[in-house]
Design a protein around this motif. Structure first.
Motif: not given
Length: 403
Positions: A132, A134-135, A138, A298, A301-303, A305, A310
């Motif tokens: 992921f 994006l995560t 971020t 983020t 799109v990815e929530g 995570k 999770y």
């Protein structure tokens, strides 16, 4: 009797009558012991006729009071040097200061390379099990922003005074900086670290292209020639890369475009700097802004995570993932801060050469650590590309001849 005139030896001399040759001869004889030059000249004049005698002022060849003042002033300047000073003291202090600065610069280069190596290794380990980008990006900006705020709050570095107009000018830089790091992480998640950095060796090509298109800075013939091995080496390495895929390739290319767009924007949109807004504070502001720019995207799109629920449901080691993500994020911020510190001490050309050497170190280290399969042709292509980058950094300082 006329007024008396004082000679340099303070001997009163009577001014002779102008039409009495005997008085002139007596005066001439009286002046003889005062100067050797006057004595010899007077002897020769006594043998000549009265009409051949020069005027009285020419006969007195004594040093004037102004000459004595010059000599006295020179003597005072010569004795103004302290007796304890020695000629080698200044050289010794300058040499010791130069050695200290060289050691500090060498330590900064070592930290720059070390932080970069650890960032790439731990970041790749995280992206392999947690795909992921994006995560991950971020989180890296979040850790960097927290470090910046801590640095400002504790006065480890002076907090800048910045206006709204300056923030508006910095916003485009933060946007392309965010995209550049995101594309780099996307590439690292898809291909080997060594291949990502081989593709990123094409940064000079995009720098020259964008500068010519948007700034009108036409490259010299030497710069154009240095770009040929860069492009050829990257192409050769890409054709023989075992981990090649198009997503990783184009992500690395996109990071080149965005990072070089940042450099062009920094020239196109000149930020009015105040005294407290230096390169480190500028990078710190960009880091904070990048977090606020990327966090909403983020979440969309990815929530979320990064929650323990999770990660445990995905079968991941919670402690290992958090620890490696934190180390990667801290190294990410640290190596960029050190890079700006080095840039403040050296010329851009020297920094570019150091960046080329850093890329070589990262590629070799990642190949050895991850045991990346590398063919001889792949190694040759990578070597040609890096040699072109080094050549580019050297010929970039050659200025075109002006008519």
């Amino acid at each position: 009797m006329q007024s008396a005139v004082l000679s340099p030896s303070f001997t009163p001399l009577l001014r002779p009558k102008p039409h009495d040759p005997r008085t002139r001869k007596q005066t001439l004889l009286r002046l003889r012991p005062l100067s050797a030059a006057s004595s010899s000249f007077a002897t020769a004049s006594a043998a000549s006729s009265f009409h051949d005698l020069p005027p009285l002022r020419s006969l007195v060849s004594l040093p004037s009071l102004s000459d004595r003042r010059r000599k006295d002033a020179l003597a005072c300047r010569a004795t103004a040097v302290p007796e304890s000073a020695s000629p080698g003291d200044g050289d010794a202090s300058s040499k010791s200061g130069g050695i200290l600065q060289t050691l500090q610069l060498g330590a900064l280069f070592g930290l720059w390379y070390l932080f970069n190596i650890y960032f790439n290794i731990y970041n790749k380990q995280v992206l392999k099990v947690f795909p992921f980008p994006l995560t991950v990006t971020t989180v890296q900006f979040a850790v960097g922003a927290a470090l910046v705020l801590f640095m400002w709050a504790t006065n480890l570095y002076k907090r800048p005074k910045i206006s709204a107009s300056q923030l508006a000018a910095i916003l485009p830089l933060a946007a392309v900086h965010t995209m550049g790091n995101l594309f780099t992480n996307m590439s690292l998640g898809k291909v080997a670290v060594s291949f990502t950095h081989t593709i990123k060796a094409m940064e000079p090509f995009f720098s020259v292209l964008l500068s010519a298109l948007f700034l009108g800075e036409m490259p010299t013939i030497w710069v154009v020639l240095s770009l040929m091995p860069i492009v050829g080496g990257v192409a050769l390495a890409s054709l023989t890369e075992a981990s090649f895929n198009w997503a990783g390739f184009w992500s690395a290319m996109a990071s080149n475009v965005t990072f070089q767009s940042r450099n062009v924007l920094s020239k196109k949109v000149m930020v009015k700097k105040e005294e407290s807004l230096d390169n480190i504070n500028l990078f710190s502001i960009i880091t904070v802004m990048s977090f606020f720019l990327l966090a909403p995207a983020t979440l969309f799109v990815e929530g979320i995570k990064v929650t323990p629920t999770y990660l445990l449901s995905a079968g991941l080691d919670l402690n290992q993932l958090y620890l490696r993500s934190l180390i990667a994020a801290m190294c990410f911020h640290a190596y960029q801060q050190v890079s700006y510190m080095i840039l403040a001490r050296v010329t851009p050309v020297t920094h570019s050469v150091g960046n080329c050497v850093k890329r070589v170190v990262v590629i070799v280290t990642s190949v050895l650590f991850f045991r990346t399969p590398v063919s001889p042709i792949n190694s040759l292509g990578t070597g040609i590309a890096l040699a072109g980058v080094f050549l580019y950094s050297r010929v970039k300082k050659i200025k075109p001849k002006t008519a």
